[in-house]
Scaffold this motif. Structure first.
Motif: not given
Length: 126
Positions: A102-108, A110-113
């Protein structure tokens, strides 16, 4: 994300329908797909602060003016069955380092978006 070979599976029953023929119908929208599309529009890079919200608003406006009822599908947590596929995909994209996926992909991020989009949908009564 998605089902392998989905379009091949649906090929026998697919129909091309002009947007004008969707009036009075209900359609399902994959919200993640609309968000990802908005993030790749190069003309908006640097000039639009939140392209996902802009595109969402204008698409909703256009379709609701045509009397199309929209049902948005939000992604949930990936199934455990997909864990190996996700791990291999991330390994090939980002290599093996100490950072979590999640740190690498910016998953968090994306979830905020997606949460911003959900908030807009709620404000619009959808």
């Amino acid at each position: 994300m998605g089902v392998n070979d989905l379009w091949q599976i649906l090929e026998p029953v697919k129909q091309h329908i002009p947007l004008r023929n969707l009036g009075g119908k209900t359609i399902a929208v994959d919200l993640s797909l609309w968000v990802c599309e908005a993030q790749t529009v190069k003309k908006m890079m640097g000039s639009v602060m939140k392209p996902h919200l802009r595109n969402l608003f204008f698409r909703i406006s256009y379709l609701t003016q045509m009397d199309v009822k929209l049902v948005f599908v939000m992604e949930g947590e990936p199934p455990k069955l997909k864990a190996d596929v996700i791990s291999k995909r991330n390994q090939s994209r980002y290599g093996s380092s100490g950072k979590s996926w999640s740190q690498k992909t910016g998953r968090s991020h994306f979830k905020s978006v997606l949460r911003e989009c959900l908030h807009m949908l709620e404000c619009l009564g959808i």
